[in-house]
Design a protein around this motif. Structure first.
Motif, PDB file in Angstrom:
ATOM      1  N   VAL A 133      48.646  -9.542  18.117  1.00 16.08           N
ATOM      2  CA  VAL A 133      49.213  -8.980  19.339  1.00 16.08           C
ATOM      3  C   VAL A 133      48.746  -9.720  20.590  1.00 16.08           C
ATOM      4  O   VAL A 133      49.529  -9.969  21.512  1.00 16.08           O
ATOM      5  N   HIS A 134      47.484 -10.081  20.649  1.00 16.32           N
ATOM      6  CA  HIS A 134      46.917 -10.685  21.866  1.00 16.32           C
ATOM      7  C   HIS A 134      46.889 -12.212  21.803  1.00 16.32           C
ATOM      8  O   HIS A 134      46.198 -12.852  22.581  1.00 16.32           O
ATOM      9  N   ARG A 135      47.639 -12.810  20.876  1.00 15.68           N
ATOM     10  CA  ARG A 135      47.727 -14.264  20.714  1.00 15.68           C
ATOM     11  C   ARG A 135      46.351 -14.922  20.582  1.00 15.68           C
ATOM     12  O   ARG A 135      46.007 -15.828  21.347  1.00 15.68           O
ATOM     13  N   PRO A 136      45.554 -14.507  19.628  1.00 15.74           N
ATOM     14  CA  PRO A 136      44.219 -15.106  19.511  1.00 15.74           C
ATOM     15  C   PRO A 136      44.304 -16.527  18.972  1.00 15.74           C
ATOM     16  O   PRO A 136      45.132 -16.812  18.091  1.00 15.74           O
ATOM     17  N   PRO A 137      43.463 -17.424  19.443  1.00 17.18           N
ATOM     18  CA  PRO A 137      43.442 -18.788  18.910  1.00 17.18           C
ATOM     19  C   PRO A 137      42.714 -18.892  17.575  1.00 17.18           C
ATOM     20  O   PRO A 137      42.761 -19.930  16.929  1.00 17.18           O
ATOM     21  N   VAL A 138      42.023 -17.821  17.162  1.00 15.84           N
ATOM     22  CA  VAL A 138      41.314 -17.796  15.881  1.00 15.84           C
ATOM     23  C   VAL A 138      41.736 -16.526  15.134  1.00 15.84           C
ATOM     24  O   VAL A 138      41.643 -15.428  15.675  1.00 15.84           O
ATOM     25  N   VAL A 139      42.206 -16.696  13.898  1.00 16.59           N
ATOM     26  CA  VAL A 139      42.602 -15.562  13.062  1.00 16.59           C
ATOM     27  C   VAL A 139      41.804 -15.617  11.767  1.00 16.59           C
ATOM     28  O   VAL A 139      41.736 -16.655  11.116  1.00 16.59           O
ATOM     29  N   ILE A 140      41.183 -14.480  11.412  1.00 17.63           N
ATOM     30  CA  ILE A 140      40.428 -14.379  10.167  1.00 17.63           C
ATOM     31  C   ILE A 140      41.161 -13.433   9.233  1.00 17.63           C
ATOM     32  O   ILE A 140      41.474 -12.296   9.592  1.00 17.63           O
ATOM     33  N   LEU A 141      41.439 -13.909   8.025  1.00 14.86           N
ATOM     34  CA  LEU A 141      42.134 -13.129   7.007  1.00 14.86           C
ATOM     35  C   LEU A 141      41.151 -12.821   5.884  1.00 14.86           C
ATOM     36  O   LEU A 141      40.730 -13.724   5.162  1.00 14.86           O
ATOM     37  N   ASP A 142      40.777 -11.557   5.745  1.00 12.05           N
ATOM     38  CA  ASP A 142      39.805 -11.151   4.740  1.00 12.05           C
ATOM     39  C   ASP A 142      40.544 -10.606   3.516  1.00 12.05           C
ATOM     40  O   ASP A 142      41.043  -9.480   3.532  1.00 12.05           O
ATOM     41  N   GLU A 143      40.652 -11.405   2.480  1.00 13.08           N
ATOM     42  CA  GLU A 143      41.350 -11.026   1.249  1.00 13.08           C
ATOM     43  C   GLU A 143      42.752 -10.481   1.548  1.00 13.08           C
ATOM     44  O   GLU A 143      43.100  -9.376   1.134  1.00 13.08           O
ATOM     45  N   PRO A 144      43.582 -11.229   2.267  1.00 12.91           N
ATOM     46  CA  PRO A 144      44.863 -10.674   2.716  1.00 12.91           C
ATOM     47  C   PRO A 144      45.884 -10.450   1.611  1.00 12.91           C
ATOM     48  O   PRO A 144      46.802  -9.650   1.790  1.00 12.91           O
ATOM     49  N   THR A 145      45.755 -11.130   0.481  1.00 11.03           N
ATOM     50  CA  THR A 145      46.767 -11.002  -0.563  1.00 11.03           C
ATOM     51  C   THR A 145      46.257 -10.248  -1.783  1.00 11.03           C
ATOM     52  O   THR A 145      46.882 -10.286  -2.839  1.00 11.03           O
ATOM     53  N   ALA A 146      45.125  -9.546  -1.628  1.00 13.50           N
ATOM     54  CA  ALA A 146      44.600  -8.773  -2.753  1.00 13.50           C
ATOM     55  C   ALA A 146      45.574  -7.654  -3.103  1.00 13.50           C
ATOM     56  O   ALA A 146      45.881  -6.793  -2.278  1.00 13.50           O
ATOM     57  N   GLY A 147      46.100  -7.692  -4.317  1.00 11.85           N
ATOM     58  CA  GLY A 147      46.965  -6.623  -4.781  1.00 11.85           C
ATOM     59  C   GLY A 147      48.381  -6.633  -4.250  1.00 11.85           C
ATOM     60  O   GLY A 147      49.073  -5.623  -4.354  1.00 11.85           O
ATOM     61  N   VAL A 148      48.841  -7.734  -3.658  1.00 19.79           N
ATOM     62  CA  VAL A 148      50.201  -7.778  -3.124  1.00 19.79           C
ATOM     63  C   VAL A 148      51.076  -8.648  -4.029  1.00 19.79           C
ATOM     64  O   VAL A 148      50.581  -9.458  -4.812  1.00 19.79           O
ATOM     65  N   ASP A 149      52.386  -8.476  -3.891  1.00 19.08           N
ATOM     66  CA  ASP A 149      53.300  -9.183  -4.778  1.00 19.08           C
ATOM     67  C   ASP A 149      53.473 -10.642  -4.359  1.00 19.08           C
ATOM     68  O   ASP A 149      53.094 -11.059  -3.265  1.00 19.08           O
ATOM     69  N   VAL A 150      54.071 -11.410  -5.260  1.00 19.55           N
ATOM     70  CA  VAL A 150      54.209 -12.852  -5.061  1.00 19.55           C
ATOM     71  C   VAL A 150      55.069 -13.157  -3.844  1.00 19.55           C
ATOM     72  O   VAL A 150      54.776 -14.072  -3.062  1.00 19.55           O
ATOM     73  N   GLU A 151      56.143 -12.396  -3.643  1.00 19.77           N
ATOM     74  CA  GLU A 151      57.048 -12.655  -2.516  1.00 19.77           C
ATOM     75  C   GLU A 151      56.332 -12.503  -1.183  1.00 19.77           C
ATOM     76  O   GLU A 151      56.455 -13.345  -0.294  1.00 19.77           O
ATOM     77  N   LEU A 152      55.550 -11.416  -1.047  1.00 17.39           N
ATOM     78  CA  LEU A 152      54.806 -11.212   0.191  1.00 17.39           C
ATOM     79  C   LEU A 152      53.781 -12.317   0.386  1.00 17.39           C
ATOM     80  O   LEU A 152      53.599 -12.836   1.487  1.00 17.39           O
ATOM     81  N   ARG A 153      53.129 -12.702  -0.702  1.00 20.77           N
ATOM     82  CA  ARG A 153      52.107 -13.747  -0.613  1.00 20.77           C
ATOM     83  C   ARG A 153      52.710 -15.036  -0.067  1.00 20.77           C
ATOM     84  O   ARG A 153      52.154 -15.678   0.814  1.00 20.77           O
ATOM     85  N   ARG A 154      53.878 -15.400  -0.587  1.00 24.71           N
ATOM     86  CA  ARG A 154      54.520 -16.633  -0.135  1.00 24.71           C
ATOM     87  C   ARG A 154      54.945 -16.541   1.321  1.00 24.71           C
ATOM     88  O   ARG A 154      54.751 -17.488   2.096  1.00 24.71           O
ATOM     89  N   SER A 155      55.528 -15.410   1.709  1.00 19.90           N
ATOM     90  CA  SER A 155      55.991 -15.277   3.096  1.00 19.90           C
ATOM     91  C   SER A 155      54.820 -15.246   4.063  1.00 19.90           C
ATOM     92  O   SER A 155      54.889 -15.817   5.162  1.00 19.90           O
ATOM     93  N   LEU A 156      53.726 -14.583   3.655  1.00 15.83           N
ATOM     94  CA  LEU A 156      52.544 -14.531   4.521  1.00 15.83           C
ATOM     95  C   LEU A 156      51.970 -15.920   4.731  1.00 15.83           C
ATOM     96  O   LEU A 156      51.657 -16.317   5.858  1.00 15.83           O
ATOM     97  N   TRP A 157      51.866 -16.693   3.648  1.00 15.76           N
ATOM     98  CA  TRP A 157      51.285 -18.031   3.789  1.00 15.76           C
ATOM     99  C   TRP A 157      52.194 -18.964   4.583  1.00 15.76           C
ATOM    100  O   TRP A 157      51.717 -19.800   5.345  1.00 15.76           O
ATOM    101  N   ALA A 158      53.499 -18.826   4.412  1.00 17.92           N
ATOM    102  CA  ALA A 158      54.418 -19.650   5.207  1.00 17.92           C
ATOM    103  C   ALA A 158      54.240 -19.348   6.693  1.00 17.92           C
ATOM    104  O   ALA A 158      54.240 -20.255   7.539  1.00 17.92           O
ATOM    105  N   TYR A 159      54.081 -18.082   7.015  1.00 11.70           N
ATOM    106  CA  TYR A 159      53.902 -17.672   8.412  1.00 11.70           C
ATOM    107  C   TYR A 159      52.571 -18.175   8.976  1.00 11.70           C
ATOM    108  O   TYR A 159      52.508 -18.710  10.087  1.00 11.70           O
TER     109      TYR A 159
END
Length: 342
Positions: free
Chosen positions: A180-206
């Motif tokens: 929301v606040h356009r941070p220059p540093v983003v930390i993702l802590d286990e973001p794809t744990a338990g999520v489906d393949v489609e979401l994983r691919r779209s999240l990583w593309a983004y």
């Protein structure tokens, strides 16, 4: 408009120390020196040393993997940077900002996507983002709620209660809140744990698109194939110590290990003595498997031995050393078999 277009509440170039590249931005997105955290004990438990003098520099603009078994100290480190845990000693800078001297400013330059799905069940995604923007002091005219919701694929759920969202959608909403606040540093802590393949691919593309725009992305994950595919820098932490930190290619080169699988025109019943002397083995399909060190042995030498043994080669396949092998060497643990705490 780019998701990273600077806005007035976070005027980074005016308030951060410059780097030698002339950009006016710091060379390191995160810089830790001697970072230590000791959790107080009790009558029944001894004090726990979660971090042991961690020194770590994460280059600005990198896609950085912070790996380690559970209990290694990764979550403690992230929570210190996010302002949720007070460090015992050492220094920490986020995008050039000292988290002790300027805690509010430090929170403005970092976005954290937690592992836990900690959302208010009675807020809609639109309301959650609007509230988050308000907490960061972003004026209504400068908010980009619809833009972010569209970017994470939640436009059609913008006005649905969070409790009605699937697990994958809730994960997307956590990512949206962190941006929301356009941070220059983003930390993702286990973001794809338990999520489906489609979401994983779209999240990583983004996230790769954000990284190309200049955002430093720090990822913790137990899916080592993700880290190996996405990240250009890797650090491995174990028992509160950083045991490795370098560019991915440099770290993998340290293993000095390759595997050559040779399919022969006629599968041998036993290995020829010359190949057995090289440490070759037969796999379950009758193929010859040779594990060797590229710094000492060349593929051509192995193939010469095969031909000298009177064998005809039908096919070849090589396998490089991977991140899991490095992880196992440095920590003695496989990423999927860890202790209960992070």
């Amino acid at each position: 408009m780019s998701l990273l277009t600077p806005q007035r509440p976070v005027d980074l170039r005016d308030e951060l120390p410059g780097s030698s590249d002339g950009s006016g931005l710091p060379a390191f997105a995160i810089e830790l020196e001697g970072l230590t955290k000791v959790y107080a004990g009790s009558r029944r438990m001894l004090p726990k040393r979660a971090l042991e003098g961690v020194d770590l520099k994460i280059p600005r603009g990198s896609f950085f993997a912070l790996l380690g078994p559970n209990g290694a100290g990764k979550s403690t480190l992230i929570n210190i940077l996010a302002g949720l845990v007070v460090k015992t000693s050492g220094t920490a800078h986020v995008f050039g900002v000292d988290i002790d001297a300027h805690p509010r400013r430090a929170r403005r330059v970092i976005g954290v996507v937690p592992q836990e799905l900690n959302l208010d069940a009675f807020f809609t995604p639109r309301e959650a983002l609007e509230m988050q923007a308000g907490l960061y002091g972003i004026p209504p005219a400068e908010r980009r709620t619809d833009e972010i919701l569209a970017a994470v694929g939640l436009s059609d759920k913008a006005d649905a209660y969070a409790r009605s969202l699937s697990g994958g959608m809730r994960r997307r909403l956590l990512v949206a809140k962190a941006l929301v606040h356009r941070p220059p540093v983003v930390i993702l802590d286990e973001p794809t744990a338990g999520v489906d393949v489609e979401l994983r691919r779209s999240l990583w593309a983004y996230m790769q698109e954000l990284n190309r725009e200049g955002v430093t992305v720090v990822l913790t994950t137990h899916y080592l194939e993700e880290a190996e595919q996405l990240c250009d820098w890797i650090a491995i932490i174990d028992k509160g110590h950083v045991v490795a930190c370098d560019r991915k290619e440099q770290l993998l080169r340290q293993l000095d290990s390759k595997e050559l699988t040779i399919t022969l025109a006629q599968a041998p019943a036993v290995l020829p003595p010359a190949l057995a002397a090289m440490g070759a083995e037969l796999d379950g399909l009758g193929r010859v498997v040779v594990r060797y060190r590229p710094s000492r042995v060349q593929v051509g030498q192995i193939l010469e031995q095969v031909r000298a043994s009177g064998c005809e080669i039908a096919d070849l396949a090589t396998r490089e050393a991977d991140l899991e092998a490095l992880f196992l060497r440095l920590t003695g643990k496989r990423p999927e078999s860890e202790d209960p705490e992070a």
